[in-house]
Design a protein around this motif. Structure first.
Motif, PDB file in Angstrom:
ATOM      1  N   GLU A  49       0.851  -1.189   0.000  1.00 16.22           N
ATOM      2  CA  GLU A  49       0.000   0.000   0.000  1.00 16.22           C
ATOM      3  C   GLU A  49       0.889   1.242   0.000  1.00 16.22           C
ATOM      4  OE1 GLU A  49      -3.286   2.277   2.793  1.00 16.22           O
ATOM      5  OE2 GLU A  49      -2.396   0.406   3.487  1.00 16.22           O
ATOM      6  N   ILE A  50       0.626   2.143  -0.918  1.00 22.26           N
ATOM      7  CA  ILE A  50       1.340   3.417  -0.954  1.00 22.26           C
ATOM      8  C   ILE A  50       0.573   4.378  -0.060  1.00 22.26           C
ATOM      9  CG2 ILE A  50       2.093   5.339  -2.402  1.00 22.26           C
ATOM     10  CD1 ILE A  50       2.227   3.243  -4.718  1.00 22.26           C
ATOM     11  N   VAL A  51       1.167   4.779   1.057  1.00 22.17           N
ATOM     12  CA  VAL A  51       0.461   5.623   2.030  1.00 22.17           C
ATOM     13  C   VAL A  51       0.672   7.110   1.779  1.00 22.17           C
ATOM     14  CG1 VAL A  51       0.374   3.832   3.811  1.00 22.17           C
ATOM     15  CG2 VAL A  51       2.318   5.425   3.747  1.00 22.17           C
ATOM     16  N   LYS A  82       2.640   9.964  -1.344  1.00 23.52           N
ATOM     17  CA  LYS A  82       3.520  10.224  -2.479  1.00 23.52           C
ATOM     18  C   LYS A  82       3.791  11.724  -2.503  1.00 23.52           C
ATOM     19  CE  LYS A  82       3.913   9.624  -7.449  1.00 23.52           C
ATOM     20  NZ  LYS A  82       3.244   9.134  -8.665  1.00 23.52           N
ATOM     21  N   LEU A 115       5.500  12.797   4.625  1.00 24.20           N
ATOM     22  CA  LEU A 115       5.854  11.380   4.547  1.00 24.20           C
ATOM     23  C   LEU A 115       5.886  10.737   5.925  1.00 24.20           C
ATOM     24  CD1 LEU A 115       8.693  11.526   1.879  1.00 24.20           C
ATOM     25  CD2 LEU A 115       6.412  10.546   1.592  1.00 24.20           C
ATOM     26  N   ALA A 118       2.520   9.961   7.503  1.00 24.97           N
ATOM     27  CA  ALA A 118       1.813   8.815   6.921  1.00 24.97           C
ATOM     28  C   ALA A 118       2.228   7.487   7.556  1.00 24.97           C
ATOM     29  CB  ALA A 118       2.051   8.776   5.417  1.00 24.97           C
ATOM     30  N   LYS A 119       3.269   7.504   8.385  1.00 24.26           N
ATOM     31  CA  LYS A 119       3.786   6.312   9.077  1.00 24.26           C
ATOM     32  C   LYS A 119       4.067   5.129   8.126  1.00 24.26           C
ATOM     33  CE  LYS A 119       1.492   7.471  13.418  1.00 24.26           C
ATOM     34  NZ  LYS A 119       2.504   8.325  13.907  1.00 24.26           N
ATOM     35  N   PRO A 120       4.939   5.360   7.154  1.00 27.13           N
ATOM     36  CA  PRO A 120       5.248   4.289   6.192  1.00 27.13           C
ATOM     37  C   PRO A 120       6.158   3.220   6.788  1.00 27.13           C
ATOM     38  CG  PRO A 120       6.685   6.142   5.817  1.00 27.13           C
ATOM     39  CD  PRO A 120       5.708   6.563   6.900  1.00 27.13           C
ATOM     40  N   ASP A 121       6.113   2.033   6.195  1.00 25.25           N
ATOM     41  CA  ASP A 121       7.043   0.975   6.575  1.00 25.25           C
ATOM     42  C   ASP A 121       8.450   1.306   6.069  1.00 25.25           C
ATOM     43  OD1 ASP A 121       5.079  -0.555   7.821  1.00 25.25           O
ATOM     44  OD2 ASP A 121       4.589  -1.631   5.984  1.00 25.25           O
ATOM     45  N   ILE A 145      10.535   4.425   3.180  1.00 28.44           N
ATOM     46  CA  ILE A 145      10.418   5.542   2.247  1.00 28.44           C
ATOM     47  C   ILE A 145      11.331   5.260   1.061  1.00 28.44           C
ATOM     48  CG2 ILE A 145      10.915   7.994   1.867  1.00 28.44           C
ATOM     49  CD1 ILE A 145       9.983   8.518   4.722  1.00 28.44           C
ATOM     50  N   TYR A 188      12.925  11.000  11.244  1.00 24.86           N
ATOM     51  CA  TYR A 188      12.621   9.705  10.635  1.00 24.86           C
ATOM     52  C   TYR A 188      13.799   8.761  10.805  1.00 24.86           C
ATOM     53  CZ  TYR A 188      11.326   6.112   7.304  1.00 24.86           C
ATOM     54  OH  TYR A 188      11.014   4.907   6.724  1.00 24.86           O
ATOM     55  N   LYS A 213      14.904   3.140   4.444  1.00 25.17           N
ATOM     56  CA  LYS A 213      14.931   3.942   3.232  1.00 25.17           C
ATOM     57  C   LYS A 213      15.433   3.074   2.081  1.00 25.17           C
ATOM     58  CE  LYS A 213      17.533   7.077   5.198  1.00 25.17           C
ATOM     59  NZ  LYS A 213      17.683   7.318   6.560  1.00 25.17           N
TER      60      LYS A 213
END
Length: 87
Positions: free
Chosen positions: A8-10, A12, A29, A32-35, A37, A57, A61
């Motif tokens: 899932e792209i949380v 962009k 970014l 959005a709490k991504p797994d 980046i 962050y 990466k």
């Protein structure tokens, strides 16, 4: 393909090419709490990585074509990142 595999792209974020203040982009970014980046802008990769680190962050990466020069320019902000390329 990423979405087909359950990804899932949380968020962009695509800053303008001449943008030098990437604080708001980094915060969008992080919020959005991504797994992880994915940094794909080769020209500005080190600026983005440094701003992400500055804003706290510490997650994973992924980078495109992170050369030794880019890693040095990032002043440690790309350390530990996973880089991919193509032949």
């Amino acid at each position: 393909e990423f979405k087909k595999l359950g990804g899932e792209i949380v968020a962009k974020v695509e800053p303008f090419q001449n943008e030098t203040d990437l604080r708001s982009a980094a915060l969008r970014l992080i919020t959005a709490k991504p797994d992880f980046i994915l940094l794909t802008n080769y020209i500005r990769m080190e600026l983005g990585a440094k701003e992400l680190e500055k804003q706290g962050y510490r997650g994973a990466k992924l980078t495109t074509l992170a050369t030794a020069e880019k890693v040095l320019l990032a002043n440690g902000a790309l350390e530990g990142s996973i880089s991919y390329g193509y032949k």
